[in-house]
Design an enzyme around this catalytic site. Sequence first.
Site, PDB file in Angstrom:
ATOM      1  N   ASP A  63       0.821  -1.213   0.000  1.00  0.00           N
ATOM      2  CA  ASP A  63       0.000   0.000   0.000  1.00  0.00           C
ATOM      3  C   ASP A  63       0.854   1.262   0.000  1.00  0.00           C
ATOM      4  O   ASP A  63       0.430   2.291   0.519  1.00  0.00           O
ATOM      5  CB  ASP A  63      -0.961   0.006   1.201  1.00  0.00           C
ATOM      6  CG  ASP A  63      -0.230  -0.177   2.528  1.00  0.00           C
ATOM      7  OD1 ASP A  63       1.002  -0.338   2.518  1.00  0.00           O
ATOM      8  OD2 ASP A  63      -0.907  -0.140   3.569  1.00  0.00           O
ATOM      9  N   LYS A  77       4.759   4.668  18.408  1.00  0.00           N
ATOM     10  CA  LYS A  77       4.233   6.044  18.322  1.00  0.00           C
ATOM     11  C   LYS A  77       4.417   6.764  19.657  1.00  0.00           C
ATOM     12  O   LYS A  77       4.160   6.180  20.706  1.00  0.00           O
ATOM     13  CB  LYS A  77       2.719   5.991  18.078  1.00  0.00           C
ATOM     14  CG  LYS A  77       2.339   5.852  16.654  1.00  0.00           C
ATOM     15  CD  LYS A  77       0.830   5.887  16.550  1.00  0.00           C
ATOM     16  CE  LYS A  77       0.411   5.051  15.370  1.00  0.00           C
ATOM     17  NZ  LYS A  77      -1.012   4.823  15.292  1.00  0.00           N
ATOM     18  N   ASP A  84       1.791   6.553   2.009  1.00  0.00           N
ATOM     19  CA  ASP A  84       1.090   5.345   2.452  1.00  0.00           C
ATOM     20  C   ASP A  84      -0.379   5.585   2.138  1.00  0.00           C
ATOM     21  O   ASP A  84      -0.992   6.492   2.723  1.00  0.00           O
ATOM     22  CB  ASP A  84       1.342   5.186   3.956  1.00  0.00           C
ATOM     23  CG  ASP A  84       0.466   4.135   4.606  1.00  0.00           C
ATOM     24  OD1 ASP A  84      -0.488   3.661   3.974  1.00  0.00           O
ATOM     25  OD2 ASP A  84       0.735   3.797   5.770  1.00  0.00           O
TER      26      ASP A  84
HETATM   27  P1  GTP Z   1      -5.740  -1.216   7.821  1.00  0.00           P
HETATM   28  O1  GTP Z   1      -6.655  -2.321   8.268  1.00  0.00           O
HETATM   29  O2  GTP Z   1      -6.488  -0.058   7.268  1.00  0.00           O
HETATM   30  O3  GTP Z   1      -4.724  -0.816   8.861  1.00  0.00           O
HETATM   31  O4  GTP Z   1      -4.874  -1.734   6.552  1.00  0.00           O
HETATM   32  P2  GTP Z   1      -4.016  -3.078   6.355  1.00  0.00           P
HETATM   33  O5  GTP Z   1      -4.851  -4.249   6.698  1.00  0.00           O
HETATM   34  O6  GTP Z   1      -3.491  -3.066   4.945  1.00  0.00           O
HETATM   35  O7  GTP Z   1      -2.837  -2.982   7.401  1.00  0.00           O
HETATM   36  P3  GTP Z   1      -1.417  -2.250   7.295  1.00  0.00           P
HETATM   37  O8  GTP Z   1      -1.563  -0.983   6.518  1.00  0.00           O
HETATM   38  O9  GTP Z   1      -0.860  -2.150   8.634  1.00  0.00           O
HETATM   39  O10 GTP Z   1      -0.549  -3.316   6.507  1.00  0.00           O
HETATM   40  C1  GTP Z   1       0.653  -3.014   5.826  1.00  0.00           C
HETATM   41  C2  GTP Z   1       0.818  -4.021   4.687  1.00  0.00           C
HETATM   42  O11 GTP Z   1       0.919  -5.341   5.199  1.00  0.00           O
HETATM   43  C3  GTP Z   1      -0.355  -4.001   3.742  1.00  0.00           C
HETATM   44  O12 GTP Z   1       0.153  -4.158   2.440  1.00  0.00           O
HETATM   45  C4  GTP Z   1      -1.185  -5.219   4.167  1.00  0.00           C
HETATM   46  O13 GTP Z   1      -1.850  -5.808   3.056  1.00  0.00           O
HETATM   47  C5  GTP Z   1      -0.113  -6.162   4.685  1.00  0.00           C
HETATM   48  N1  GTP Z   1      -0.570  -7.000   5.814  1.00  0.00           N
HETATM   49  C6  GTP Z   1      -0.939  -6.587   7.056  1.00  0.00           C
HETATM   50  N2  GTP Z   1      -1.231  -7.643   7.827  1.00  0.00           N
HETATM   51  C7  GTP Z   1      -1.058  -8.760   7.074  1.00  0.00           C
HETATM   52  C8  GTP Z   1      -1.206 -10.175   7.308  1.00  0.00           C
HETATM   53  O14 GTP Z   1      -1.574 -10.619   8.406  1.00  0.00           O
HETATM   54  N3  GTP Z   1      -0.922 -11.007   6.267  1.00  0.00           N
HETATM   55  C9  GTP Z   1      -0.506 -10.550   5.056  1.00  0.00           C
HETATM   56  N4  GTP Z   1      -0.262 -11.449   4.081  1.00  0.00           N
HETATM   57  N5  GTP Z   1      -0.357  -9.226   4.782  1.00  0.00           N
HETATM   58  C10 GTP Z   1      -0.628  -8.346   5.786  1.00  0.00           C
END
Ligand code: GTP
Length: 367
Positions: free
Chosen positions: A121, A172, A230
């Site tokens: 992302d 944070k 982001d």
């Molecule tokens: P929010 O729910 O809005 O916080 O978004 P998010 O689910 O994408 O979480 P975050 O922005 O913290 O994740 C950063 C990156 O890691 C993103 O590209 C997510 O798709 C990926 N990510 C987060 N948690 C996991 C997980 O448990 N498994 C996998 N495969 N990818 C994850």
Amino acid sequence: MRETSLPSSERLEAILLVGGQGTRLRPLTLTTPKPLLPTAGVPFLAHQLAKARAHGVSRVVFATSYRASMFTDAFGDGSAFGLEIEYMTEDTPLGTGGAIRNAADALTCSSDAPVLVLNGDILSGHDISAQVDLHLSRGAAVTLHLTEVEDPSRFGCVPTAPDGRVTAFLEKTPNPVTNRINAGCYVFQRSVIDSIPAGEVVSVERETFPGLIEAGELVLGYADASYWLDVGTPAAFVQGSCDLVQGRLRSPALPGVTGESLLLDGAKVSPEAKVTGGTVVGARATVKAGASVRGSVLADDAVIESGAVVVDSVVGAGARVSSGAVLREVVVGDGALIGPGNELTSGVRVWPGVTLPECSVRFSSDV
Ligand code: GTP
């Protein structure tokens, strides 16, 4: 773009983290995972894949979980993108570290090879090859891309020593010690990934990186000041799309020329409408006479009626904004209808399929 200094006998592999639920981007992510949301005319990930390829990545393992099959449908074996793509799916999400460990079973490189790991992302203009080269030349365990933000209190921050060594991974805090933050792109030594416990929920940010630092391993920062965003929130998602359309970030995956707007196939914009600020008008979407759309994303088949105003907003697929309605910083879900006269602002989210009836304010004489 130049490639890394890896010997040509070794190909660079990448793991793409795309399993998150994207809760901050709901309702857009209820049906489409964040990394697949159309961004400047293509799925968001297409920008990251094209950039990775331009820096010499030839094989990518997607770490999927939420709506995993949609990634296979969109990217297949990767040949259309000049890449080999593999998919590793977690039945229950394993967190960032657990996902990287799980995906590593599909890597083909040796244990001393570098592996690029990308959050799915992030839009970034940084030089991936320079990051990989720094990692190789210093023999680091992990090299993190660090970016500088004006307000680091919203993020964990990452202080470094003068030689670039990361000294801590801080949560944070209202008083951060540096404005450098983790930018979500890592180069790992494969053996370091293999040492993450398999089949467990692990966070690289909270467990793996602090653990490596404590163990005295070389965790390096690659800091730069290039474009970085982001796209986790609606405002950032709209910003990223507009920046791509306006050419503030160049993407090898962008279809069409950059400018004030990007009109996709079959989009109809009246000559008496104003569409500006890097707006994308989706396939077959319509903007009628007298409407004004600025800095927004209109998905496929969306309709903006005469005289409506849409600013810094997302209008979902097939959604309709009626005459006289005004939207500022709003997300309208797919198929929703915003009736005439409604004025929605600052973070309002309309769920898919919802109808907001006409808003007509009437003043009664006996009030
Ligand atoms: P929010 O729910 O809005 O916080 O978004 P998010 O689910 O994408 O979480 P975050 O922005 O913290 O994740 C950063 C990156 O890691 C993103 O590209 C997510 O798709 C990926 N990510 C987060 N948690 C996991 C997980 O448990 N498994 C996998 N495969 N990818 C994850």
